[in-house]
Write a protein that holds these residues in place. Structure first.
Motif, PDB file in Angstrom:
ATOM      1  N   LYS A   1       1.955   0.736  -1.246  1.00  0.00           N
ATOM      2  CA  LYS A   1       0.517   1.564  -0.772  1.00  0.00           C
ATOM      3  C   LYS A   1      -0.021   2.325  -1.683  1.00  0.00           C
ATOM      4  O   LYS A   1       0.905   3.036  -2.664  1.00  0.00           O
ATOM      5  CB  LYS A   1       0.990   2.544   0.385  1.00  0.00           C
ATOM      6  N   THR A   2      -1.274   2.587  -1.901  1.00  0.00           N
ATOM      7  CA  THR A   2      -1.685   3.302  -2.827  1.00  0.00           C
ATOM      8  C   THR A   2      -2.933   4.307  -2.206  1.00  0.00           C
ATOM      9  O   THR A   2      -3.805   4.069  -1.287  1.00  0.00           O
ATOM     10  CB  THR A   2      -2.473   2.663  -3.826  1.00  0.00           C
TER      11      THR A   2
ATOM     12  N   GLY B   1       2.247   3.469   6.031  1.00  0.00           N
ATOM     13  CA  GLY B   1       1.142   4.366   5.655  1.00  0.00           C
ATOM     14  C   GLY B   1       1.614   5.503   4.353  1.00  0.00           C
ATOM     15  O   GLY B   1       2.651   6.017   4.336  1.00  0.00           O
ATOM     16  N   LEU B   2       0.436   5.805   3.760  1.00  0.00           N
ATOM     17  CA  LEU B   2       0.520   6.835   2.723  1.00  0.00           C
ATOM     18  C   LEU B   2      -0.349   7.809   2.794  1.00  0.00           C
ATOM     19  O   LEU B   2      -1.687   7.280   2.773  1.00  0.00           O
ATOM     20  CB  LEU B   2       0.755   6.014   1.474  1.00  0.00           C
TER      21      LEU B   2
ATOM     22  N   ALA C   1       4.969   9.477   2.845  1.00  0.00           N
ATOM     23  CA  ALA C   1       4.913   8.349   3.452  1.00  0.00           C
ATOM     24  C   ALA C   1       5.441   8.041   4.866  1.00  0.00           C
ATOM     25  O   ALA C   1       6.380   8.746   5.389  1.00  0.00           O
ATOM     26  CB  ALA C   1       5.805   7.492   2.497  1.00  0.00           C
TER      27      ALA C   1
ATOM     28  N   SER D   1       0.928   5.850  -5.786  1.00  0.00           N
ATOM     29  CA  SER D   1       1.584   4.465  -5.298  1.00  0.00           C
ATOM     30  C   SER D   1       2.742   4.847  -4.901  1.00  0.00           C
ATOM     31  O   SER D   1       3.486   5.363  -5.769  1.00  0.00           O
ATOM     32  CB  SER D   1       1.439   3.305  -6.278  1.00  0.00           C
TER      33      SER D   1
END
Length: 863
Positions: free
Chosen positions: A770-771, A700-701, A722, A766
């Motif tokens: 992930k973004t 996850g971010l 992160a 990013s």
């Protein structure tokens, strides 16, 4: 020596210079100047600019000289413009006269110096015009000294597409639909203005498909939708194009069909276009009155073609269609009329417009051929007549024996002509009959027995020995005949055994097969000559450790029951020499693994399975690995042998990675390369184990901000965190990739956002696949207002108006200076930076624009 040489060169050089000076002096002395010519007589410069003047002397003799450096240059007003060696420098606004004097000749240059233009602006950023409409531009020049000037009539205007737009003294006129760019240039500054003329959002045809009869017409209406929502009929204004001019075309919205077919018409208006498909004389279907037709050779027939149109009407178009045949040698066709030329099958094609149909024509083609017998059994010298029947599509049949084409595949056995079969010798042949494109076959057997039997099926001989075999043939009529001498005897290996007239001879040790053939029948006899009966090795299997050695022996048993040690004669091989090798019966264990040893002598083979250091179980100290870049992990590998004893084999095992771009492994040490997932595999003693590995895989971010509202001049820091797959978190703000979707509105570096212009955009961060996206609003206003909404002035007077911006966060700012102020009529009221000046009697509207918001002030001017 070097000094003397240099001195000599200096003397030569001085002599050359003196000679040239003497020659030049003589030329100048003898040549009188006629006039002095300057490259320019007038100069227009801005403060700070320079310009180069050149002076050319023309002599009476006609020769010329560049006298720029020799000329005496002077400025009448040095504080306005100075001059040195022909280089003029503009110093301040005004006029000056430059004087050039050479050999008694004088010329002057008038210099005009104007203020330097810092920037150039227009009251409009873009224009949208209708055809033949006009709109006036206001061009303002801002100088270095802080003053400004309306230069609308002084500026130069150019248009990249003059057929669309024309400009005269800032008055822009729309000539034709399309887009163009107006370039305004004054002094050293320029700007561009995009102009759209009659640009529509879309154009639509009232119908996308049109069906016409030949030479028929139809009117197509094309409607244009403008950006403001207006809709207009532009059928006669659009430009029409067709991909098939011979089929259909359109002029001013009227479509005309010229020939049968389909065409695509394209209507273009400005930058938009639409396409209409036109079918001319288009039929829904074509039908032939017959799909299959049976004709006799040299007979004729007729096909009728009917077309059904979209309105339900039908028409006989037999004479208008295109007709073709697949084979003119069988059937010919003209306007539906058929002529049968020869026996065979053909397809008749009828085409009209873009549709086609087909009919099958049968000219005396038999549906099947039948011979009165499928198998003929004869003796040598006998004859028999075959009768051939042909059956046609209409159910009739006929005898075509003499008309057919007859052939045989083996004329040494039999011959055939017009169905009559004559036999020559024992054997089998196939008779083939061909007629009307069809074929049929009949099998002929000549003196073919039902079975042949040798007196023995297996023979054991010693080298040099022989044995007589008798071959009997049994026929269908019950005859039993000795055909030993008539049969054909062959051997599979002439070096071991051979046969002549039924007698078999043993030549060398080995095995061979004797094949005897009579007619179509064959029989085989197995022959053994001094053949090895069996081969035996001292051990059936081996279990060894690395470095061990074992010696094997081999014993042969022959058909005469004798035994012999053949260890040195046997061919020894190992299927896996990395595990164990064998040479002359000596087995050496090389490394952990399995192999199969093979002992071969003549046609006998014995195999011995071998195991070297094989593990019964293989385990690792970890089931999986999860860690990040710049770290390493070590896997310890333990092997358990068949006795249950464990041993660490980390360094001895074979290690592999499923993806070397993500992770590397060597002797159990796992080194990450980049983020991702891979599998480490260790192999030892015939066992393998796999350990999943995750390197910095991001689950996850999260950003510490979900929405940003800011202003130019401010900066906002965003923190990015992160979460790895093992649940740990990490600040990746500085290692993430950052991007502002609209680069004109701001920049972002390591999460620090710096706005540069007003508007809305999105910042994306990013990391690890992930973004996170964060919406941003810059200089987002809630209100824009002025301290007054109405102003009354007398002609020549002024008034100061203040513009106040209220942002969405509630803060307020005086934006009088940065705001854009425009007047609806500068002949009544002009405005700059909130200062309104009354220029004439009447009413005008002052518009204030800032950050995409605007408000107005009503100005009334009286005498």
């Amino acid at each position: 020596m070097r000094f003397r040489h240099s001195k000599w060169l200096s003397l030569v050089f001085i002599f050359i210079l003196a000679s040239q000076s003497l020659v030049a002096g003589n030329a100048f002395a003898a040549d009188e100047i006629s006039k002095l010519v300057l490259n320019k007589n007038e100069l227009a410069l801005q403060v700070g600019d320079t310009a180069n003047l050149t002076a050319t002397a023309i002599f009476v003799s006609g020769s010329t000289e560049n006298a720029t450096v020799k000329t005496d240059w002077n400025s009448g007003t040095t504080e306005v413009a100075s001059v040195y060696a022909g280089v003029v420098t503009a110093k301040k606004e005004g006029k000056a006269v430059i004087t050039a004097t050479y050999m008694g000749k004088t010329e002057i240059v008038n210099v005009t110096v104007s203020k330097k233009v810092k920037s150039l602006t227009t009251d409009k950023r873009s224009l949208e015009l209708r055809l033949n409409a006009t709109e006036q531009l206001l061009i303002t020049a801002y100088y270095d000294d802080g003053t400004s000037e309306n230069v609308t009539s002084k500026a130069d205007y150019t248009v990249d597409t003059s057929s669309i737009v024309t400009v005269t003294n800032g008055l822009v006129k729309g000539q034709n639909p399309g887009s163009a760019t107006v370039t305004v240039k004054y002094m050293n500054q320029s700007l561009t203005l995009p102009v759209d003329v009659e640009v529509v959002r879309r154009i639509d045809a009232e119908s996308s498909n049109v069906s016409l009869l030949l030479n028929g017409t139809a009117d197509i209406k094309i409607m244009a939708t403008y950006p403001n929502g207006d809709i207009a009929d532009v059928s006669e204004k659009v430009v029409w194009a067709t991909d098939k001019a011979k089929v259909a075309d359109a002029i001013k919205g009227k479509v005309t069909g010229y020939s049968v077919g389909t065409a695509n018409l394209t209507a273009t208006y400005g930058t938009k276009s639409t396409t209409i498909t036109v079918d001319v004389d288009s039929t829904l279907k074509l039908e032939l009155d017959k799909q299959n037709l049976l004709l006799k050779k040299d007979a004729t027939g007729v096909l009728k073609l009917t077309a059904t149109y979209a309105d339900g009407k039908t028409e006989d178009i037999t004479d208008r269609a295109e007709w073709a045949t697949s084979d003119e040698n069988i059937v010919q066709v003209s306007k539906g009329k058929l002529s049968a030329i020869a026996i065979g099958e053909a397809k008749i094609y009828a085409k009209y417009g873009d549709k086609a149909v087909v009919a099958n024509v049968d000219v005396e083609v038999p549906r099947r051929l039948v011979v009165d017998t499928e198998l003929v059994s004869l003796q040598t010298g006998q004859e028999q007549l075959l009768v051939l029947h042909a059956t046609y599509a209409d159910g009739t049949s006929a005898v075509v024996t003499e008309s057919a084409e007859w052939s045989v595949d083996d004329e040494n056995v039999a011959f055939v002509t017009k169905g009559k079969v004559t036999t020559y010798k024992a054997g089998v042949a196939t008779i083939t009959a061909k007629y009307g494109g069809k074929t049929t076959t009949t099998k002929v057997e000549v003196d073919i027995p039902t079975i042949i039997k040798p007196s023995k099926k297996a023979v054991n001989l010693q080298i040099g020995g022989s044995e007589k075999i008798t071959l009997m043939a049994s026929f269908k009529d019950g005859r039993e005949v000795d055909v030993t001498n008539k049969a054909e005897w062959t051997t599979s290996n002439k070096d071991i055994a051979e046969a002549r007239g039924g007698e078999i001879f043993g030549l060398a040790t080995g095995a061979a097969t004797i094949t005897v053939k009579y007619g179509t029948r064959t029989a085989v006899i197995q022959v053994s000559v001094g053949v090895l009966k069996s081969l035996k090795v001292s051990q059936e299997k081996l279990t060894m450790k690395k470095g061990d050695s074992v010696t094997l022996t081999a014993e042969a048993l022959y058909t005469d029951e004798t035994k012999k040690d053949v260890t040195s004669d046997v061919i020894w091989t190992s299927s896996n020499v990395k595990a164990a090798t064998v040479d002359g019966g000596v087995v050496k264990a090389i490394a952990s693994g399995e192999t199969t040893l093979t002992a071969q002598l003549d046609n006998k083979t014995v195999t011995i399975p071998v195991q070297v250091d094989m593990a019964s179980d293989l385990t690792a100290n970890v089931a999986n690995l999860v860690f990040d870049l710049n770290e390493t992990r070590t896997i310890v590998l333990t092997a358990t042998d068949s006795s249950g004893a464990p041993r660490t084999v980390t360094n001895d095992a074979e290690w592999k990675t499923s993806n070397s771009a993500i992770v590397l492994v060597s002797k159990g040490v796992v080194t990450p390369v980049t983020r991702g997932k891979a599998t480490i595999t260790a192999t030892y003693g015939g066992k393998s184990i796999s350990i999943p590995v995750e390197i910095g895989v991001v689950a996850g971010l999260v950003a510490d901000k979900t929405f940003i509202v800011t202003k130019r001049g401010d900066q906002v820091q965003i923190k990015l965190t992160a979460t790895l797959s093992n649940g740990t978190t990490k600040d990746v703000t500085e290692t993430a990739t950052w991007k502002v979707n609209s680069y004109k509105l701001g920049t972002v570096t390591n999460g620090l956002f710096t706005p540069t212009a007003s508007g809305k955009t999105t910042i994306t961060g990013s990391f690890g696949g992930k973004t996170v996206a964060i919406p941003v609003e810059i200089d987002s206003l809630k209100y824009l207002k002025t301290d007054v909404v109405k102003v009354q002035l007398t002609e020549g007077s002024t008034a100061n108006v203040v513009a106040l911006a209220t942002y969405t966060d509630g803060s307020e700012e005086d934006v009088t200076k940065p705001a854009l102020w425009t007047s609806s009529n500068i002949m009544i009221a002009d405005v700059k930076d909130g200062v309104i000046k009354a220029t004439g009697k009447g009413t005008a509207r002052i518009t204030v624009t800032y950050s995409n918001m605007r408000t107005t002030v009503q100005v009334t001017v009286t005498k």
